[in-house]
Scaffold this active site. Structure first.
Site, PDB file in Angstrom:
ATOM      1  N   LYS A 178     -27.167 -14.189 -25.652  1.00 59.95           N
ATOM      2  CA  LYS A 178     -26.163 -13.218 -26.117  1.00 59.95           C
ATOM      3  C   LYS A 178     -26.538 -12.703 -27.500  1.00 59.95           C
ATOM      4  O   LYS A 178     -26.431 -11.503 -27.783  1.00 59.95           O
ATOM      5  CB  LYS A 178     -24.772 -13.877 -26.134  1.00 59.95           C
ATOM      6  CG  LYS A 178     -24.207 -14.073 -24.735  1.00 59.95           C
ATOM      7  CD  LYS A 178     -23.021 -15.022 -24.680  1.00 59.95           C
ATOM      8  CE  LYS A 178     -22.644 -15.295 -23.230  1.00 59.95           C
ATOM      9  NZ  LYS A 178     -21.637 -16.333 -23.048  1.00 59.95           N
TER      10      LYS A 178
ATOM     11  N   GLN B  55     -17.754 -19.971 -26.591  1.00 57.12           N
ATOM     12  CA  GLN B  55     -18.506 -20.399 -25.410  1.00 57.12           C
ATOM     13  C   GLN B  55     -17.818 -21.582 -24.732  1.00 57.12           C
ATOM     14  O   GLN B  55     -17.483 -22.571 -25.384  1.00 57.12           O
ATOM     15  CB  GLN B  55     -19.942 -20.774 -25.840  1.00 57.12           C
ATOM     16  CG  GLN B  55     -20.869 -21.114 -24.697  1.00 57.12           C
ATOM     17  CD  GLN B  55     -21.218 -19.910 -23.827  1.00 57.12           C
ATOM     18  OE1 GLN B  55     -21.386 -18.789 -24.316  1.00 57.12           O
ATOM     19  NE2 GLN B  55     -21.319 -20.135 -22.531  1.00 57.12           N
TER      20      GLN B  55
ATOM     21  N   ASP C 122     -14.157 -11.410 -24.152  1.00 58.67           N
ATOM     22  CA  ASP C 122     -14.363 -12.164 -22.909  1.00 58.67           C
ATOM     23  C   ASP C 122     -13.234 -11.898 -21.916  1.00 58.67           C
ATOM     24  O   ASP C 122     -13.350 -12.227 -20.734  1.00 58.67           O
ATOM     25  CB  ASP C 122     -14.402 -13.679 -23.225  1.00 58.67           C
ATOM     26  CG  ASP C 122     -15.750 -14.293 -22.868  1.00 58.67           C
ATOM     27  OD1 ASP C 122     -16.548 -13.621 -22.200  1.00 58.67           O
ATOM     28  OD2 ASP C 122     -15.990 -15.445 -23.266  1.00 58.67           O
TER      29      ASP C 122
END
Ligand code: NAP
Length: 283
Positions: free
Chosen positions: A54, A98, A121
């Site tokens: 990422k 994460q 997200d």
């Protein structure tokens, strides 16, 4: 039939080139680069690999990127405090924590602490709710990428029967909602589904998001179906999907490979969401 390949790497490259142009536009107009903060807690190897992918993707498209690598002993309070700082930061437009998080840290609490406007997200309850209501929101990256791949087939989706295998909050459920919005008839299967084979055999569109290598066999695929395989599992050092690729390719009209299908699209959709967040915060 021999399926055409839905090449996630190629499609991602096209989208990322477009993102690069839009980033330049934002820099010219507002002197701002979209900023993404990624927070990782603990030392899970796979998670660290995803985070570095990422970070690299951000750098390649000209984003400002910050990565916070925290030890596994980090407390929930410490993590909440960092999110407070990132929520307040002018340089950061998107925040991603994460998953999975170590035991003792409540993932829902953490996700819901991120400002909904920075929730790239799409896991905040507000964005989840808006998705369900059909309102503008941040859509979770993997299902968003799955829908983009399906749309790239150019097929008319209205009235088609879509079967999603997997009902997680991050892939299966939102994929089902997105496909419903496209006027497909959606069936969502899970570990308690009886006769999975019968359901999959009726599908014009199959979305597999389970994590069991080659659960979906060629004989379960309807002739001409679109097959999207989000599953990833390492088997003897090789990444394997939920679909038996060779067998399914003989029946499907379109199919995604693993790797090189859904995976690259997930990161590309994260870039898209971060760009969208930056634009909204600048304008
Ligand atoms: P998850 O939270 O473990 O969910 C798996 C789902 O599969 C659950 O809903 C489970 O049902 C269902 N399931 C388990 N066994 C089944 C069976 N025998 N038949 C039918 N359904 C079954 O996983 P996830 O986070 O959604 O991820 C799914 C897969 O996608 C994993 O391989 C993951 O690595 C991959 N993934 C890939 C990307 C990417 O970027 N490529 C991103 C995210 C995830 P229950 O709900 O009944 O337990």
């Amino acid at each position: 039939m021999c399926a055409k390949i839905l090449d996630g790497r190629k499609i991602s490259k096209e989208i990322r080139n477009d993102i690069i142009e839009q980033v330049q536009h934002l820099k010219d107009r507002y002197e701002v680069a979209p900023g993404l903060a990624v927070v990782i807690v603990g030392d899970d190897d796979a998670s660290h690999v995803y985070v570095s992918m990422k970070e690299k993707a951000c750098q390649k498209v000209g984003f400002h990127s910050e990565v916070y690598k925290l030890p596994k002993e980090t407390t929930q309070e410490e993590l909440l405090k960092l999110i407070d700082e990132l929520n307040a930061s002018k340089k950061i437009h998107g925040i991603l924590v994460q998953l999975p998080l170590p035991k003792g840290i409540d993932e829902n609490l953490i996700n819901s602490h991120i400002l909904p406007t920075k929730d790239v997200d799409g896991f905040h309850a507000i964005n989840t709710g808006k998705l369900l209501l059909g309102e503008e929101s941040f859509i979770p990256c993997t299902p968003k990428g799955i829908l983009e791949l399906i749309k790239r087939t150019g097929e008319n989706l209205t009235g088609k029967h879509a079967v999603v295998i997997g009902r997680s909050n991050i892939v299966g459920k939102p994929a089902g909602v997105l496909l419903l919005k496209e006027n497909t008839t959606v069936t969502i299967c899970h570990s308690k589904t009886e006769n999975l084979e019968k359901h999959v055999q009726m599908a014009d569109i199959v979305v597999a998001a389970v994590g069991i290598p080659e659960l979906i066999k060629g004989n379960m695929i309807k002739e001409g179906a679109i097959v999207i395989d989000a599953g990833t599992r390492k088997v003897n050092g090789k990444l394997v999907g939920d679909v038996a690729y060779e067998e399914a390719s003989k029946k499907a009209s379109w199919i995604t490979p693993v790797p090189g299908g859904v995976g690259p699209m997930t990161i590309t959709m994260l870039l898209e969401n971060t760009l969208k967040a930056a634009k909204a915060q600048c304008e």
